[in-house]
Write a protein that holds these residues in place. Sequence first.
Motif, PDB file in Angstrom:
ATOM      1  N   LEU A  60      78.593 -20.919 -23.478  1.00  0.00           N
ATOM      2  CA  LEU A  60      78.669 -19.606 -24.129  1.00  0.00           C
ATOM      3  C   LEU A  60      77.351 -19.255 -24.792  1.00  0.00           C
ATOM      4  CD1 LEU A  60      80.427 -17.186 -24.969  1.00  0.00           C
ATOM      5  CD2 LEU A  60      81.035 -18.496 -27.003  1.00  0.00           C
ATOM      6  N   LYS A  61      76.760 -20.228 -25.441  1.00  0.00           N
ATOM      7  CA  LYS A  61      75.483 -19.999 -26.116  1.00  0.00           C
ATOM      8  C   LYS A  61      74.402 -19.655 -25.102  1.00  0.00           C
ATOM      9  CE  LYS A  61      72.173 -22.478 -28.989  1.00  0.00           C
ATOM     10  NZ  LYS A  61      71.878 -23.780 -29.590  1.00  0.00           N
ATOM     11  N   ALA A  62      74.350 -20.401 -23.988  1.00  0.00           N
ATOM     12  CA  ALA A  62      73.359 -20.133 -22.952  1.00  0.00           C
ATOM     13  C   ALA A  62      73.574 -18.760 -22.328  1.00  0.00           C
ATOM     14  CB  ALA A  62      73.423 -21.217 -21.878  1.00  0.00           C
ATOM     15  N   ARG A  63      74.850 -18.401 -22.123  1.00  0.00           N
ATOM     16  CA  ARG A  63      75.142 -17.092 -21.540  1.00  0.00           C
ATOM     17  C   ARG A  63      74.712 -15.961 -22.462  1.00  0.00           C
ATOM     18  NH1 ARG A  63      80.147 -15.561 -17.995  1.00  0.00           N
ATOM     19  NH2 ARG A  63      79.111 -17.180 -16.885  1.00  0.00           N
ATOM     20  N   LEU A  64      74.961 -16.149 -23.742  1.00  0.00           N
ATOM     21  CA  LEU A  64      74.585 -15.109 -24.699  1.00  0.00           C
ATOM     22  C   LEU A  64      73.079 -15.022 -24.881  1.00  0.00           C
ATOM     23  CD1 LEU A  64      77.336 -15.548 -27.412  1.00  0.00           C
ATOM     24  CD2 LEU A  64      77.137 -13.736 -25.710  1.00  0.00           C
ATOM     25  N   LEU A  65      72.400 -16.157 -24.797  1.00  0.00           N
ATOM     26  CA  LEU A  65      70.957 -16.153 -25.037  1.00  0.00           C
ATOM     27  C   LEU A  65      70.161 -15.718 -23.813  1.00  0.00           C
ATOM     28  CD1 LEU A  65      70.432 -19.384 -27.154  1.00  0.00           C
ATOM     29  CD2 LEU A  65      70.299 -17.019 -27.902  1.00  0.00           C
ATOM     30  N   PHE A  66      70.556 -16.201 -22.619  1.00  0.00           N
ATOM     31  CA  PHE A  66      69.734 -15.993 -21.430  1.00  0.00           C
ATOM     32  C   PHE A  66      70.295 -14.968 -20.462  1.00  0.00           C
ATOM     33  CE2 PHE A  66      68.907 -20.477 -22.643  1.00  0.00           C
ATOM     34  CZ  PHE A  66      67.633 -20.257 -23.121  1.00  0.00           C
ATOM     35  N   ASN A  67      71.443 -14.415 -20.713  1.00  0.00           N
ATOM     36  CA  ASN A  67      72.059 -13.493 -19.781  1.00  0.00           C
ATOM     37  C   ASN A  67      71.823 -12.058 -20.240  1.00  0.00           C
ATOM     38  OD1 ASN A  67      73.455 -12.585 -17.644  1.00  0.00           O
ATOM     39  ND2 ASN A  67      75.351 -13.630 -18.141  1.00  0.00           N
ATOM     40  N   THR A  68      71.978 -11.144 -19.305  1.00  0.00           N
ATOM     41  CA  THR A  68      71.765  -9.736 -19.634  1.00  0.00           C
ATOM     42  C   THR A  68      72.963  -9.125 -20.329  1.00  0.00           C
ATOM     43  OG1 THR A  68      72.574  -9.071 -17.477  1.00  0.00           O
ATOM     44  CG2 THR A  68      70.203  -9.422 -17.696  1.00  0.00           C
ATOM     45  N   GLY A  69      74.112  -9.773 -20.267  1.00  0.00           N
ATOM     46  CA  GLY A  69      75.302  -9.253 -20.924  1.00  0.00           C
ATOM     47  C   GLY A  69      76.127  -8.337 -20.053  1.00  0.00           C
ATOM     48  N   ARG A  70      75.775  -8.200 -18.775  1.00  0.00           N
ATOM     49  CA  ARG A  70      76.530  -7.301 -17.900  1.00  0.00           C
ATOM     50  C   ARG A  70      77.954  -7.788 -17.683  1.00  0.00           C
ATOM     51  NH1 ARG A  70      71.970  -6.079 -13.403  1.00  0.00           N
ATOM     52  NH2 ARG A  70      70.656  -4.823 -14.736  1.00  0.00           N
ATOM     53  N   GLN A  71      78.145  -9.104 -17.648  1.00  0.00           N
ATOM     54  CA  GLN A  71      79.474  -9.646 -17.401  1.00  0.00           C
ATOM     55  C   GLN A  71      80.393  -9.433 -18.596  1.00  0.00           C
ATOM     56  OE1 GLN A  71      76.674 -11.426 -16.985  1.00  0.00           O
ATOM     57  NE2 GLN A  71      76.548 -11.615 -14.763  1.00  0.00           N
ATOM     58  N   LEU A  72      79.839  -9.343 -19.767  1.00  0.00           N
ATOM     59  CA  LEU A  72      80.663  -9.199 -20.963  1.00  0.00           C
ATOM     60  C   LEU A  72      80.962  -7.741 -21.306  1.00  0.00           C
ATOM     61  CD1 LEU A  72      78.934 -11.883 -23.194  1.00  0.00           C
ATOM     62  CD2 LEU A  72      81.028 -12.106 -21.865  1.00  0.00           C
ATOM     63  N   ARG A  73      80.317  -6.803 -20.633  1.00  0.00           N
ATOM     64  CA  ARG A  73      80.495  -5.400 -20.997  1.00  0.00           C
ATOM     65  C   ARG A  73      81.932  -4.900 -20.847  1.00  0.00           C
ATOM     66  NH1 ARG A  73      74.902  -2.964 -18.593  1.00  0.00           N
ATOM     67  NH2 ARG A  73      73.585  -3.933 -20.151  1.00  0.00           N
ATOM     68  N   PRO A  74      82.646  -5.210 -19.732  1.00  0.00           N
ATOM     69  CA  PRO A  74      84.041  -4.737 -19.654  1.00  0.00           C
ATOM     70  C   PRO A  74      84.910  -5.320 -20.754  1.00  0.00           C
ATOM     71  CG  PRO A  74      83.262  -5.380 -17.496  1.00  0.00           C
ATOM     72  CD  PRO A  74      82.217  -5.816 -18.476  1.00  0.00           C
ATOM     73  N   ALA A  75      84.728  -6.598 -21.053  1.00  0.00           N
ATOM     74  CA  ALA A  75      85.525  -7.204 -22.119  1.00  0.00           C
ATOM     75  C   ALA A  75      85.186  -6.587 -23.468  1.00  0.00           C
ATOM     76  CB  ALA A  75      85.292  -8.716 -22.143  1.00  0.00           C
ATOM     77  N   LEU A  76      83.930  -6.344 -23.697  1.00  0.00           N
ATOM     78  CA  LEU A  76      83.535  -5.720 -24.963  1.00  0.00           C
ATOM     79  C   LEU A  76      84.064  -4.297 -25.058  1.00  0.00           C
ATOM     80  CD1 LEU A  76      79.861  -6.980 -25.323  1.00  0.00           C
ATOM     81  CD2 LEU A  76      81.852  -7.692 -26.630  1.00  0.00           C
ATOM     82  N   ALA A  77      84.036  -3.551 -23.944  1.00  0.00           N
ATOM     83  CA  ALA A  77      84.555  -2.180 -23.957  1.00  0.00           C
ATOM     84  C   ALA A  77      86.065  -2.180 -24.207  1.00  0.00           C
ATOM     85  CB  ALA A  77      84.229  -1.480 -22.642  1.00  0.00           C
ATOM     86  N   GLY A  79      87.811  -4.532 -25.749  1.00  0.00           N
ATOM     87  CA  GLY A  79      88.034  -4.937 -27.137  1.00  0.00           C
ATOM     88  C   GLY A  79      87.751  -3.804 -28.108  1.00  0.00           C
ATOM     89  N   LEU A  80      86.699  -3.066 -27.844  1.00  0.00           N
ATOM     90  CA  LEU A  80      86.365  -1.933 -28.710  1.00  0.00           C
ATOM     91  C   LEU A  80      87.440  -0.858 -28.635  1.00  0.00           C
ATOM     92  CD1 LEU A  80      84.339  -0.643 -30.619  1.00  0.00           C
ATOM     93  CD2 LEU A  80      83.184   0.306 -28.635  1.00  0.00           C
TER      94      LEU A  80
END
Length: 143
Positions: A60-77, A79-80
């Motif tokens: 999770l830490k590596a994904r958050l630090l080195f990733n662009t965040g595209r994979q987390l955008r649907p989950a974040l949307a 959740g919001l």
Amino acid sequence: MQAHIESCAACAQEFKSMQATFALLDTWQAPEPSPYFDQKLAVRLREEQALAPAGWFEKLKARLLFNTGRQLRPALAGGLALILLVGGETVANLTGFHHSAPQTSAAVQDLQILDKNDQALQTMDQLLQDDAPADDSTAQPSS
């Protein structure tokens, strides 16, 4: 200002100290990196990226630090959106903004009950009249 520095011993001492510090900083030169600094840095970065993360937290830490965040955008949307729905409903409940039907007064309820009772009585009278035998007073005697 120059006149004050010449007349005040403390300010003159501070001014000389600052001049010495700036003179020392003017002579300082930044060290040059080693000739292979860029290559060594690139190799270290590739080695770090090639290592598998140890556990889920490291992943999770590596994904958050080195990733662009595209994979987390649907989950974040999602959740919001959920937070906005729950928050909006909570605010609506706290402010008394309800969508319930207006309550009728006791007098109106009593009048509605009387109207229903009157309709029931009229229906019963009509049923009793339909079930009653026909009146024979209008019939002519047979003899």
